[in-house]
Design a protein around this motif. Structure first.
Motif, short mmCIF file in Angstrom:
data_model
loop_
_atom_site.label_atom_id
_atom_site.label_comp_id
_atom_site.label_asym_id
_atom_site.label_seq_id
_atom_site.Cartn_x
_atom_site.Cartn_y
_atom_site.Cartn_z
N PHE A 185 18.34 -69.48 -19.59
CA PHE A 185 18.75 -69.34 -18.19
C PHE A 185 17.78 -70.08 -17.27
O PHE A 185 18.22 -70.75 -16.31
CB PHE A 185 18.80 -67.86 -17.82
N ILE A 186 16.51 -69.99 -17.52
CA ILE A 186 15.53 -70.71 -16.70
C ILE A 186 15.82 -72.20 -16.72
O ILE A 186 15.87 -72.87 -15.67
CB ILE A 186 14.10 -70.42 -17.19
N HIS A 187 16.01 -72.75 -17.90
CA HIS A 187 16.31 -74.19 -18.02
C HIS A 187 17.62 -74.53 -17.31
O HIS A 187 17.73 -75.55 -16.60
CB HIS A 187 16.40 -74.60 -19.49
N ALA A 188 18.63 -73.68 -17.46
CA ALA A 188 19.95 -73.96 -16.89
C ALA A 188 19.92 -73.97 -15.37
O ALA A 188 20.54 -74.84 -14.73
CB ALA A 188 20.96 -72.95 -17.40
N VAL A 189 19.21 -73.03 -14.76
CA VAL A 189 19.14 -72.99 -13.30
C VAL A 189 18.41 -74.21 -12.78
O VAL A 189 18.84 -74.86 -11.80
CB VAL A 189 18.46 -71.69 -12.81
N ARG A 190 17.32 -74.55 -13.40
CA ARG A 190 16.54 -75.71 -12.94
C ARG A 190 17.32 -77.01 -13.08
O ARG A 190 17.07 -77.97 -12.36
CB ARG A 190 15.23 -75.78 -13.72
N ALA A 191 18.28 -77.04 -14.00
CA ALA A 191 19.04 -78.27 -14.26
C ALA A 191 20.38 -78.31 -13.52
O ALA A 191 21.14 -79.26 -13.70
CB ALA A 191 19.28 -78.42 -15.77
N LEU A 192 20.68 -77.32 -12.70
CA LEU A 192 21.98 -77.31 -12.01
C LEU A 192 22.15 -78.55 -11.13
O LEU A 192 21.25 -78.90 -10.37
CB LEU A 192 22.11 -76.06 -11.15
N PRO A 193 23.29 -79.22 -11.19
CA PRO A 193 23.55 -80.34 -10.29
C PRO A 193 23.46 -79.89 -8.83
O PRO A 193 23.99 -78.83 -8.47
CB PRO A 193 24.98 -80.76 -10.65
N GLY A 194 22.75 -80.66 -8.03
CA GLY A 194 22.56 -80.31 -6.63
C GLY A 194 21.34 -79.46 -6.37
O GLY A 194 21.03 -79.15 -5.21
N ASN A 195 20.63 -79.08 -7.45
CA ASN A 195 19.46 -78.23 -7.30
C ASN A 195 18.16 -79.00 -7.52
O ASN A 195 17.13 -78.41 -7.87
CB ASN A 195 19.53 -77.05 -8.28
N GLU A 196 18.21 -80.30 -7.31
CA GLU A 196 17.04 -81.12 -7.57
C GLU A 196 15.85 -80.71 -6.70
O GLU A 196 14.68 -80.83 -7.11
CB GLU A 196 17.37 -82.60 -7.34
N ALA A 197 16.11 -80.22 -5.49
CA ALA A 197 15.02 -79.80 -4.60
C ALA A 197 14.57 -78.37 -4.88
O ALA A 197 13.62 -77.89 -4.25
CB ALA A 197 15.47 -79.93 -3.15
N GLY A 198 15.23 -77.69 -5.81
CA GLY A 198 14.81 -76.34 -6.19
C GLY A 198 15.15 -75.28 -5.16
O GLY A 198 14.42 -74.28 -5.06
#
Length: 443
Positions: A185-198
């Protein structure tokens, strides 16, 4: 997003005890961060007023920092206001766990989370710390929904594996299964498209010590250190939970969580009504924080968090709605209830006891302190650079209409008076616009 300047009256906290009311011009960079802030009457203010991208607030509005909610059970939104008259064990077993189990259906999750995030934005919640469920896909739906609507979201996949406390149809089968799911889940959230700025961050989320095996708690502590992830959990929420942990571990929740490696930078402990001074000192030393949930505490905690002590000891603290242990999605509603709870703690409640012995003297908080908890207090506890409308902070802000039927502010109101009226009367109907990280998300 292009840079722009906002100009108008603004109220923000300088300290927990002092709010400041000023006519300001605020330059927001194209990254959503405040670059400059100038006060009316200065040359810097005049310079900013000449900006080509000027957002001039109407005279009958007031700019305030966005609100941070430090404790939300997102999947419980459909049952807000349900069965709050029942004992905690019945409320969990009969209502809450069966509801959370339904989030194995991602389509059901999407419907609920769309409504919840939009509702929170209407209520001015710009940063939200969420418990999700044990379901990876549904929890990712919540993260995607935060991104869709521009809310700064901290989303936790719930970890719970203890067979004695968790329902057989709603728990992870083993500590290893829960740890593997949390890592994915940690990896998946960080890799979400549009979430580059966190804008949306994963959070390690043991439900609470009674629901987790020692193996799971130790593993989550190691994972938090390895992957540099925040932690959230319940701690010393009620007499039962507090004493259960004492009997199981020989320590308070706070000390036990520290031993498991879970009391870290910006760990958020929800409720925390039974923490003693040594516990609070440990929370401060670890740069962690408390989520004060006054509404749900009235139903389930059996005690009131001594917020006066928390503030005087300089322990990080903000507010949580605790949906659905709390019935309201409004942080403003919880701010007013925090003031009321502190008054009741100070005065006591049993008329059979003499007033000199009935309560805890000097334990009230005032409305400026409640305003701080709702804005900067919560952001500071979570480690978010916002809450005061200052250079270097994200432009998370609300435009409040001050001539509505429920909220009326005049030019004669001081900063303290404005803070009190806002805490007492602000509602979705008084919030005209909401910005998060410089992006207009509600108008």
């Amino acid at each position: 997003m292009s840079a722009f300047v906002v100009t108008g009256r603004a109220l923000a906290s300088r300290t927990p005890q002092e709010a400041v009311l000023e006519n300001v011009a605020i330059l927001v960079g194209d990254d959503g961060i405040i670059q400059r802030r100038a006060i009316s009457g200065t040359q810097a203010y005049q310079d900013l007023q000449s900006s080509e991208t000027l957002v001039r607030l109407p005279d009958d509005t007031l700019l305030v920092p966005g609100l941070t909610d430090l404790h939300i059970h997102a999947p419980q939104w459909p049952q807000a206001g349900t069965a709050l008259d029942r004992p905690l064990e019945e409320w969990l077993g009969t209502y809450t766990f069966p509801l959370e189990a339904r989030y194995s259906d991602a389509a059901f999750a999407a419907t609920v989370y769309e409504d919840l995030v939009r509702t929170l934005l209407r209520n001015g919640t710009t940063t939200a710390l969420y418990f999700a469920t044990i379901h990876e896909e549904a929890s990712l739906v919540l993260a995607r929904t935060c991104l869709k609507y521009g809310q700064r979201g901290f989303v936790g996949l719930v970890a719970m594996d203890h067979p004695d406390l968790c329902p057989p149809d709603y728990r992870q089968a083993s500590a290893q299964e829960a740890l593997d799911a949390t890592r994915r889940f940690i990896h998946a959230v960080r890799a979400l498209p549009g979430n580059e700025a966190g804008l949306v961050q994963p959070v390690i989320t043991p439900r609470f010590i009674p629901a987790c095996s020692d193996a799971l708690l130790n593993g989550l502590g190691a994972l938090a250190a390895e992957m540099s992830v925040r932690v959230q959990t319940h701690a010393s929420e009620s007499d039962w939970e507090h004493h259960h942990v004492l009997e199981r571990t020989g320590q308070t929740d706070t000390s036990a969580l520290d031993a498991f490696g879970l009391l870290r930078d910006h760990t958020i402990l929800a409720h925390a009504g039974f923490l003693n001074q040594n516990d609070r000192t440990l929370v401060k030393e670890r740069n962690a924080g408390l989520a004060h949930c006054p509404i749900s505490n009235a139903f389930f905690a059996g005690a009131a968090l001594p917020v006066r002590d928390v503030l005087d000891e300089h322990v990080h603290c903000g507010l949580g709605t605790d949906l659905s242990g709390g019935y309201s999605p409004s942080i403003f509603e919880n701010a007013r209830q925090a003031v009321l709870a502190s008054r009741m703690l100070e005065s006591g409640t049993n008329p059979e006891i003499p007033p000199t012995k009935r309560g805890l003297p000097n334990h009230r908080i005032d409305f400026q302190e409640a305003f701080w908890l709702a804005t900067r207090g919560g952001a500071e506890a979570l480690g978010v650079p916002s809450g005061q409308l200052l250079p270097g902070q994200a432009f998370d802000a609300l435009e409040l209409r001050c001539t509505s039927d429920s909220l009326r502010l005049s030019s004669q109101d001081s900063a303290a008076s404005c803070a009190q009226k806002i805490v007492c009367h602000a509602s979705p109907e008084t919030i005209d616009r909401v910005w998060i990280n410089g992006r207009l998300v509600k108008e």
